[in-house]
Design a protein around this motif. Structure first.
Motif, PDB file in Angstrom:
ATOM      1  N   GLN A  30      38.301  42.459  42.732  1.00 38.01           N
ATOM      2  CA  GLN A  30      37.460  43.258  41.851  1.00 38.01           C
ATOM      3  C   GLN A  30      37.759  43.026  40.368  1.00 38.01           C
ATOM      4  N   VAL A  31      38.963  42.559  40.058  1.00 36.67           N
ATOM      5  CA  VAL A  31      39.334  42.321  38.665  1.00 36.67           C
ATOM      6  C   VAL A  31      38.937  40.915  38.225  1.00 36.67           C
ATOM      7  N   THR A  32      39.357  39.907  38.999  1.00 36.98           N
ATOM      8  CA  THR A  32      39.105  38.517  38.603  1.00 36.98           C
ATOM      9  C   THR A  32      37.738  38.016  39.052  1.00 36.98           C
ATOM     10  N   LYS A  33      37.117  38.722  40.008  1.00 35.85           N
ATOM     11  CA  LYS A  33      35.824  38.305  40.588  1.00 35.85           C
ATOM     12  C   LYS A  33      35.931  36.957  41.294  1.00 35.85           C
ATOM     13  N   MET A  34      37.108  36.679  41.837  1.00 37.11           N
ATOM     14  CA  MET A  34      37.356  35.446  42.577  1.00 37.11           C
ATOM     15  C   MET A  34      37.743  35.781  44.012  1.00 37.11           C
ATOM     16  N   PRO A  35      37.440  34.872  44.952  1.00 43.05           N
ATOM     17  CA  PRO A  35      37.757  35.136  46.359  1.00 43.05           C
ATOM     18  C   PRO A  35      39.234  34.934  46.674  1.00 43.05           C
ATOM     19  N   PHE A  36      39.678  35.646  47.684  1.00 42.78           N
ATOM     20  CA  PHE A  36      41.027  35.441  48.221  1.00 42.78           C
ATOM     21  C   PHE A  36      40.989  35.746  49.708  1.00 42.78           C
ATOM     22  N   VAL A  37      41.933  35.170  50.437  1.00 43.93           N
ATOM     23  CA  VAL A  37      42.010  35.374  51.885  1.00 43.93           C
ATOM     24  C   VAL A  37      42.908  36.579  52.124  1.00 43.93           C
ATOM     25  N   LYS A  38      42.305  37.664  52.583  1.00 45.94           N
ATOM     26  CA  LYS A  38      43.047  38.907  52.770  1.00 45.94           C
ATOM     27  C   LYS A  38      43.917  38.881  54.030  1.00 45.94           C
TER      28      LYS A  38
END
Length: 67
Positions: A30-38
């Motif tokens: 939500q901060v960087t607006k970049m994807p990550f694998v949760k």
């Protein structure tokens, strides 16, 4: 080691990988607006995120299997 490697220099944060992951494992920060694998341990290595990425910034890392 994460099964999915994202090149953040190429990623434009479009969110297609998040929407198309069949396991709902990719989330947008939500901060960087970049994807990550949760949940990397639950990745099926199906490649849906890589195939659908318009910037081709996702790489699948397949584990080594010893016979």
């Amino acid at each position: 080691m994460l099964p999915i490697k994202i090149d953040y220099k190429r990623c434009n944060g479009c969110g297609i990988c998040e929407r198309n992951c069949p396991g709902d494992l990719i989330y947008m920060d939500q901060v960087t607006k970049m994807p990550f694998v949760k949940y990397p341990e639950e990745c099926w290595l199906c490649g849906a995120c890589r195939i659908d990425c318009p910037k081709e910034c996702i790489q699948i890392i397949f584990p080594l299997i010893s016979l």
